[in-house]
Design an enzyme around this catalytic site. Structure first.
Site, PDB file in Angstrom:
ATOM      1  N   ASP A 151      12.938  23.420  -0.283  1.00 11.93           N
ATOM      2  CA  ASP A 151      13.705  22.651  -1.278  1.00 11.93           C
ATOM      3  C   ASP A 151      15.188  22.548  -0.958  1.00 11.93           C
ATOM      4  O   ASP A 151      15.942  21.960  -1.742  1.00 11.93           O
ATOM      5  CB  ASP A 151      13.596  23.320  -2.658  1.00 11.93           C
ATOM      6  CG  ASP A 151      12.212  23.836  -2.938  1.00 11.93           C
ATOM      7  OD1 ASP A 151      11.290  23.005  -2.960  1.00 11.93           O
ATOM      8  OD2 ASP A 151      12.049  25.065  -3.093  1.00 11.93           O
ATOM      9  N   TYR A 155      15.893  30.685   7.470  1.00 13.92           N
ATOM     10  CA  TYR A 155      14.708  31.394   7.975  1.00 13.92           C
ATOM     11  C   TYR A 155      14.701  31.462   9.497  1.00 13.92           C
ATOM     12  O   TYR A 155      15.072  30.496  10.173  1.00 13.92           O
ATOM     13  CB  TYR A 155      13.437  30.655   7.543  1.00 13.92           C
ATOM     14  CG  TYR A 155      13.142  30.705   6.064  1.00 13.92           C
ATOM     15  CD1 TYR A 155      12.971  31.921   5.396  1.00 13.92           C
ATOM     16  CD2 TYR A 155      12.999  29.531   5.344  1.00 13.92           C
ATOM     17  CE1 TYR A 155      12.677  31.950   4.046  1.00 13.92           C
ATOM     18  CE2 TYR A 155      12.703  29.547   3.993  1.00 13.92           C
ATOM     19  CZ  TYR A 155      12.545  30.768   3.343  1.00 13.92           C
ATOM     20  OH  TYR A 155      12.249  30.796   2.007  1.00 13.92           O
ATOM     21  N   LYS A 187       0.843  -1.206   0.000  1.00 17.37           N
ATOM     22  CA  LYS A 187       0.000   0.000   0.000  1.00 17.37           C
ATOM     23  C   LYS A 187       0.884   1.264   0.000  1.00 17.37           C
ATOM     24  O   LYS A 187       2.086   1.192   0.303  1.00 17.37           O
ATOM     25  CB  LYS A 187      -0.922  -0.016   1.223  1.00 17.37           C
ATOM     26  CG  LYS A 187      -0.211  -0.033   2.566  1.00 17.37           C
ATOM     27  CD  LYS A 187      -1.162  -0.427   3.703  1.00 17.37           C
ATOM     28  CE  LYS A 187      -0.438  -0.473   5.038  1.00 17.37           C
ATOM     29  NZ  LYS A 187      -1.262  -1.073   6.099  1.00 17.37           N
ATOM     30  N   HIS A 239      -6.362  -7.703  12.617  1.00 19.70           N
ATOM     31  CA  HIS A 239      -5.136  -6.909  12.653  1.00 19.70           C
ATOM     32  C   HIS A 239      -4.744  -6.652  14.098  1.00 19.70           C
ATOM     33  O   HIS A 239      -5.564  -6.251  14.915  1.00 19.70           O
ATOM     34  CB  HIS A 239      -5.363  -5.585  11.909  1.00 19.70           C
ATOM     35  CG  HIS A 239      -4.093  -4.838  11.623  1.00 19.70           C
ATOM     36  ND1 HIS A 239      -2.972  -5.438  11.092  1.00 19.70           N
ATOM     37  CD2 HIS A 239      -3.768  -3.521  11.785  1.00 19.70           C
ATOM     38  CE1 HIS A 239      -2.017  -4.528  10.943  1.00 19.70           C
ATOM     39  NE2 HIS A 239      -2.466  -3.371  11.349  1.00 19.70           N
ATOM     40  N   ARG A 280     -10.710  -0.850  14.820  1.00 16.07           N
ATOM     41  CA  ARG A 280     -10.594  -0.043  13.618  1.00 16.07           C
ATOM     42  C   ARG A 280     -11.688  -0.463  12.643  1.00 16.07           C
ATOM     43  O   ARG A 280     -12.609   0.293  12.402  1.00 16.07           O
ATOM     44  CB  ARG A 280      -9.189  -0.195  13.014  1.00 16.07           C
ATOM     45  CG  ARG A 280      -8.911   0.749  11.874  1.00 16.07           C
ATOM     46  CD  ARG A 280      -7.438   0.806  11.492  1.00 16.07           C
ATOM     47  NE  ARG A 280      -6.952  -0.410  10.828  1.00 16.07           N
ATOM     48  CZ  ARG A 280      -5.710  -0.544  10.363  1.00 16.07           C
ATOM     49  NH1 ARG A 280      -4.829   0.446  10.509  1.00 16.07           N
ATOM     50  NH2 ARG A 280      -5.322  -1.671   9.783  1.00 16.07           N
ATOM     51  N   ARG A 337       1.212 -10.948   6.680  1.00 16.97           N
ATOM     52  CA  ARG A 337       1.146  -9.703   5.892  1.00 16.97           C
ATOM     53  C   ARG A 337       2.368  -8.849   6.221  1.00 16.97           C
ATOM     54  O   ARG A 337       2.381  -8.058   7.155  1.00 16.97           O
ATOM     55  CB  ARG A 337      -0.162  -8.963   6.205  1.00 16.97           C
ATOM     56  CG  ARG A 337      -1.427  -9.829   5.950  1.00 16.97           C
ATOM     57  CD  ARG A 337      -2.703  -9.023   6.120  1.00 16.97           C
ATOM     58  NE  ARG A 337      -2.822  -8.388   7.412  1.00 16.97           N
ATOM     59  CZ  ARG A 337      -3.483  -8.889   8.464  1.00 16.97           C
ATOM     60  NH1 ARG A 337      -4.124 -10.048   8.371  1.00 16.97           N
ATOM     61  NH2 ARG A 337      -3.527  -8.225   9.597  1.00 16.97           N
ATOM     62  N   CYS A 368      14.372  24.327   4.657  1.00 20.56           N
ATOM     63  CA  CYS A 368      13.486  25.089   3.773  1.00 20.56           C
ATOM     64  C   CYS A 368      12.667  24.118   2.917  1.00 20.56           C
ATOM     65  O   CYS A 368      12.771  22.906   3.079  1.00 20.56           O
ATOM     66  CB  CYS A 368      14.300  26.010   2.868  1.00 20.56           C
ATOM     67  SG  CYS A 368      15.487  27.046   3.743  1.00 20.56           S
TER      68      CYS A 368
HETATM   69  C1  LIG Z   1      -0.544  -1.906   6.953  1.00 27.35           C
HETATM   70  C2  LIG Z   1      -1.068  -3.235   7.364  1.00 27.35           C
HETATM   71  C3  LIG Z   1      -0.210  -4.329   7.525  1.00 27.35           C
HETATM   72  C4  LIG Z   1       1.296  -4.203   7.488  1.00 27.35           C
HETATM   73  O1  LIG Z   1       1.762  -3.701   8.720  1.00 27.35           O
HETATM   74  P1  LIG Z   1       3.321  -3.694   9.055  1.00 27.35           P
HETATM   75  O2  LIG Z   1       3.391  -3.231  10.455  1.00 27.35           O
HETATM   76  O3  LIG Z   1       3.935  -2.726   8.088  1.00 27.35           O
HETATM   77  O4  LIG Z   1       3.782  -5.081   8.844  1.00 27.35           O
HETATM   78  C5  LIG Z   1      -0.764  -5.572   7.763  1.00 27.35           C
HETATM   79  N1  LIG Z   1      -2.095  -5.733   7.861  1.00 27.35           N
HETATM   80  C6  LIG Z   1      -2.948  -4.691   7.756  1.00 27.35           C
HETATM   81  C7  LIG Z   1      -4.411  -4.936   7.905  1.00 27.35           C
HETATM   82  C8  LIG Z   1      -2.473  -3.420   7.519  1.00 27.35           C
HETATM   83  O5  LIG Z   1      -3.329  -2.382   7.437  1.00 27.35           O
END
Ligand SMILES: *Cc1c(COP(=O)(O)O)cnc(C)c1O
Length: 371
Positions: free
Chosen positions: A317, A268, A38, A165, A134, A224, A315
């Protein structure tokens, strides 16, 4: 045009390979690798990284939305793609067209997708909220199983899996370890309940990067893998059994080197005043490139192997650093802003955030190149 030699991010595919090989060693049983790609591969460029992941044999990918998913298909990705976030129901037929699995938060959402789909069935993985608070079904095992069965009965969706998660899988304290265990038990209880009713989901998964290391479990069909893929730490205060190799190195060119006299102020707000004659270099990256302004007067960059303190405010850039320690430095030399010596996690520590945000924050205008 060639890659503009101003500020750029080097992407090291060998480090990706190393991180994956190491990580795979901690997965148990048949747990397969899913790469979380992602946010443009956490800022690393999906165009450069994902085709390489497919070459390494990765079969599963996760993104946050349909635009990212379509982009992967346009790159020729033919592995499975899961959208972990939200897709509006008007895109139900796009999910079908691109053969994308959608995370399903609850029955009402599944119903909308089912009612909107005209060209087939939307593939779903039910999200189970076991303590992240969530998204997902958030009842007890029996009511979650009821809800999943209700979703399964809808005409234009199929439920192929479910996932949860973790909230604190990266933390080493006993309370967090117990919390993560309880999250695992909750999703497995839903799975048990469904099995009792004769429903077998083919893909139940609950491990993230940290989970695959600290809470590895063969009952999770997928791990994941996100942040560790990119060589950063889920929690830098909690050591990993191997040292992941940072994949992104952010570099920028020095546009000018000069001496400034004692009493001269820099940038700045005049927040820095030279307390003696120093040699100053101007580096061509700034907060519009995603190099955090919070590093003003704080961080260091590496030039010719030497750490040089950032002086004055960053700054948009450009920023300045003290290169008095270097005898031989001139316009055209290269500064490394972060990578494997000063890591994105180190930057995050100074700026009060996490490495994830540092790499995701590198701006689109910064070219990514493979090294
Ligand atoms: C972003 C995400 C992950 C990956 O998390 P990491 O901490 O980068 O491994 C896994 N599962 C879900 C549902 C996520 O949103």
């Amino acid at each position: 045009m060639n890659c503009l030699r101003r500020c750029w991010a080097e992407i090291d595919l060998d480090s990706i390979k190393y991180n994956i090989e190491q990580y795979r060693g901690y997965l148990k049983g048949g747990t397969q690798l899913l790469c979380v790609v992602k946010a443009n591969c956490y800022g690393h460029s999906d165009k450069l990284v994902v085709p390489y992941l497919e070459k390494l044999g990765v079969k599963w990918f996760a993104v946050s939305n349909l635009i990212e998913a379509e982009h992967l298909r346009a790159l020729g990705v033919d592995g499975e793609i899961i959208i972990l976030g939200y897709s509006p129901e008007e895109n139900a037929d796009d999910l079908i067209k691109y053969n994308i699995i959608q995370a399903c938060t609850e029955y009402a959402y599944a119903k909308k997708l089912s009612d909107s789909a005209k060209t087939g069935k939307v593939r779903l993985h039910a999200a189970i909220d076991t303590g992240m608070t969530r998204i997902g079904l958030h009842g007890d095992a029996a009511s979650d199983a009821d809800e999943i069965q209700k979703i399964m009965a809808l005409e234009n969706v199929t439920v192929e899996g479910m996932f949860t998660h973790y909230a604190v899988a990266d933390c080493a304290d006993n309370e967090s370890i117990a919390y993560t265990k309880a999250q695992t038990e909750k999703i497995l209880a839903v799975d048990e309940e469904l099995k009792k009713r004769g429903v077998e989901l083919s893909c139940v998964h609950f491990l993230n990067s940290a989970g695959g290391i600290y809470h590895s479990n063969e009952k999770s069909a997928l791990a994941r893998l996100g942040i560790i893929l990119y060589g950063l730490y889920p929690d830098p205060s909690n050591p990993l059994p191997f040292e992941p190799k940072p994949v992104m190195t952010l570099k920028a060119v020095i546009s000018q080197v000069k001496y400034i006299e004692k009493g001269t102020t820099v940038s700045y707000g005049r927040t820095y005043t030279a307390d003696k004659r120093i040699k100053l270099a101007t580096v061509t990256a700034g907060y519009a490139d995603g190099f955090p302004r919070a590093l003003s007067g704080k961080g260091e960059v590496i030039i010719k192997g030497v750490r040089c303190p950032i002086v004055g405010r960053i700054c948009m850039d450009q920023f300045m650093c003290d290169v008095s320690a270097l005898d031989d430095v001139q316009e055209g030399d290269i500064a490394t802003l972060f990578g494997s010596e000063i890591t994105a996690d180190d930057i995050a520590k100074i700026t009060g955030t996490i490495g994830y945000e540092v790499v995701c924050g590198i701006a689109e205008r910064v070219p990514r190149i493979i090294v």
